[in-house]
Write an enzyme that holds these catalytic residues in place. Structure first.
Site, PDB file in Angstrom:
ATOM      1  N   ASP A 181      50.731  51.255  33.033  1.00  0.00           N
ATOM      2  CA  ASP A 181      51.226  52.443  33.722  1.00  0.00           C
ATOM      3  C   ASP A 181      50.167  53.538  33.739  1.00  0.00           C
ATOM      4  O   ASP A 181      50.006  54.244  34.736  1.00  0.00           O
ATOM      5  CB  ASP A 181      52.492  52.957  33.033  1.00  0.00           C
ATOM      6  CG  ASP A 181      53.636  51.961  33.105  1.00  0.00           C
ATOM      7  OD1 ASP A 181      53.680  51.178  34.075  1.00  0.00           O
ATOM      8  OD2 ASP A 181      54.486  51.970  32.201  1.00  0.00           O
ATOM      9  N   LEU A 225      43.435  43.016  33.127  1.00  0.00           N
ATOM     10  CA  LEU A 225      43.162  41.987  32.122  1.00  0.00           C
ATOM     11  C   LEU A 225      43.166  42.535  30.704  1.00  0.00           C
ATOM     12  O   LEU A 225      42.553  41.954  29.811  1.00  0.00           O
ATOM     13  CB  LEU A 225      41.800  41.335  32.418  1.00  0.00           C
ATOM     14  CG  LEU A 225      41.607  40.758  33.814  1.00  0.00           C
ATOM     15  CD1 LEU A 225      40.151  40.341  34.016  1.00  0.00           C
ATOM     16  CD2 LEU A 225      42.546  39.583  34.053  1.00  0.00           C
ATOM     17  N   GLY A 226      43.829  43.670  30.482  1.00  0.00           N
ATOM     18  CA  GLY A 226      43.898  44.230  29.137  1.00  0.00           C
ATOM     19  C   GLY A 226      42.528  44.624  28.619  1.00  0.00           C
ATOM     20  O   GLY A 226      41.775  45.349  29.280  1.00  0.00           O
ATOM     21  N   SER A 227      42.183  44.125  27.432  1.00  0.00           N
ATOM     22  CA  SER A 227      40.917  44.489  26.794  1.00  0.00           C
ATOM     23  C   SER A 227      39.697  43.954  27.539  1.00  0.00           C
ATOM     24  O   SER A 227      38.564  44.328  27.236  1.00  0.00           O
ATOM     25  CB  SER A 227      40.888  43.980  25.350  1.00  0.00           C
ATOM     26  OG  SER A 227      40.996  42.570  25.318  1.00  0.00           O
ATOM     27  N   ALA A 260      44.574  55.877  26.569  1.00  0.00           N
ATOM     28  CA  ALA A 260      46.027  55.799  26.401  1.00  0.00           C
ATOM     29  C   ALA A 260      46.412  54.841  25.281  1.00  0.00           C
ATOM     30  O   ALA A 260      47.370  55.093  24.543  1.00  0.00           O
ATOM     31  CB  ALA A 260      46.682  55.380  27.711  1.00  0.00           C
TER      32      ALA A 260
END
Length: 274
Positions: free
Chosen positions: A220, A189-191, A250
Site C-alpha cells: 500500500d 517483489l518485496g525485499s 514504511a
C-alpha cells in the site's frame, strides 16, 4: 487523485505523506469503529473525504499477524461495508474522479463498484493504477481499463495461473498480464524490489536497504507513493524510484498505516546516491 476504502486507507495516507492532494472515498458501517475511523481520517489532511454508510454491515477490519524474526506478515480481512458500494454511490463520485490526475483502487471493494469506477476513470483519460489485492477472479475482467497494474508475486501467479519462481518466469508473467490490457505492469517483489514492463522493455528495480520491522502495508505504501508522485507530475521512472524508497521506510515502522514523511524519503534517496 482518488482512492477507495480498505487497503485504500493505507494507500491514501501514503499518498498524502508523499505530497499529493488526495480525495479519499470510504464506506463504513454504523458502529464504534466507524466513528473512530472517521475521527482518524478527518485528521489526515485529505483534500476531500467522502464517507458513505451501510448501517446493517460492520465497518471493514483486518487482523495482521507479524513474524518477530523476519517482520513478514499474514493478514486476515473482513471487508465489511467495503463490499456494499452501490452504483449510485460510485456515480456520485464521478465529478471528483474527473478532476483527478490519477485514480488508484484495489479489490477490497465489491467488484461491480470497482469496475464501474475504473471504467469511468479510464474513459476520462485518467491514469488508473490497479492494485489487484486481495486476489479475486474478477481481477482479469478489470485489466483492460488499467494504465498501471501492480500485483505482487502471488497475485501475478493467480492472474496468469502459473507458478513464478525465476526471473524468466517473472518476465513471462509480466508480458502475459500486459497482454490482458494494462499499459504498464509492475510486479512487486518485496525485499527484491519490483519488476517493470511497459510492452517494450523489462527492468528490475532493486529495493532500498531496510530493516524489516513490519511489512504489513508495504504494498500500500508503494502504491500510494507511486500514485502521488505521478499525480504531482513526476516521470514514471522518478515516481517508481520514490515509491521504492518510500516503501523501504514504511517497513521500518510498526503499523500498516504508519507511513514515512516526504522529507525522510528524499533524504534516503539522496543518501543512496552520495
Amino acid at each position: 487523485m482518488l482512492l477507495t476504502w480498505g487497503k485504500g486507507s493505507n494507500q491514501a495516507i501514503a499518498a498524502c505523506m508523499a505530497g499529493a492532494r488526495t480525495d479519499f472515498v470510504a464506506k463504513v458501517g454504523n458502529d464504534d469503529f466507524a466513528a473512530k475511523a472517521q475521527q482518524f481520517l478527518n485528521n489526515l489532511g485529505f483534500e476531500a473525504l467522502t464517507l458513505f454508510t451501510q448501517p446493517e454491515t460492520p465497518t471493514g477490519s483486518a487482523v495482521v499477524m507479524v513474524s518477530e524474526e523476519a517482520g513478514d506478515n499474514a493478514i486476515i480481512i473482513n471487508p465489511g461495508a467495503n463490499q456494499t458500494f452501490t452504483a449510485d454511490e460510485i456515480i456520485s463520485c464521478y465529478g471528483a474522479i474527473k478532476k483527478s490526475n490519477v485514480f488508484l483502487t484495489q479489490m477490497e471493494n465489491n467488484p461491480d463498484a470497482t469496475a464501474l469506477a475504473l471504467k469511468f476513470a479510464h474513459s476520462c483519460g485518467i491514469t488508473t493504477i490497479f492494485n489487484p489485492a486481495p486476489w479475486r477472479e474478477e481481477v482479469r475482467d478489470m485489466l483492460p481499463w488499467v494504465s498501471i497494474a501492480t500485483p505482487n508475486l502471488t497475485e501475478a501467479e493467480s492472474i496468469t495461473a502459473t507458478s513464478i519462481r525465476t526471473n524468466e518466469e517473472i518476465l513471462r508473467a509480466a508480458e502475459a498480464i500486459h497482454q490482458m490490457g494494462p499499459q504498464i505492469v509492475i510486479i512487486t517483489l518485496g525485499s527484491k524490489g519490483c519488476w517493470f514492463y511497459d510492452g517494450k522493455q523489462h527492468r528490475q528495480v532493486p529495493a532500498y536497504p531496510a530493516v524489516n520491522i513490519d511489512t504489513a502495508g508495504a504494498g500500500d505504501a508503494f502504491n500510494g507513493a507511486l500514485a502521488a508522485q505521478l499525480a504531482c507530475g513526476l516521470s514514471l521512472s522518478t515516481a517508481l524510484n520514490y515509491a521504492t524508497a518510500f516503501a523501504s521506510l514504511a517497513v521500518e515502522r510498526e503499523g500498516a498505516a504508519n507511513m514515512p514523511e516526504h522529507h525522510f524519503v528524499i533524504e534516503k534517496i539522496k543518501n543512496s546516491v552520495s
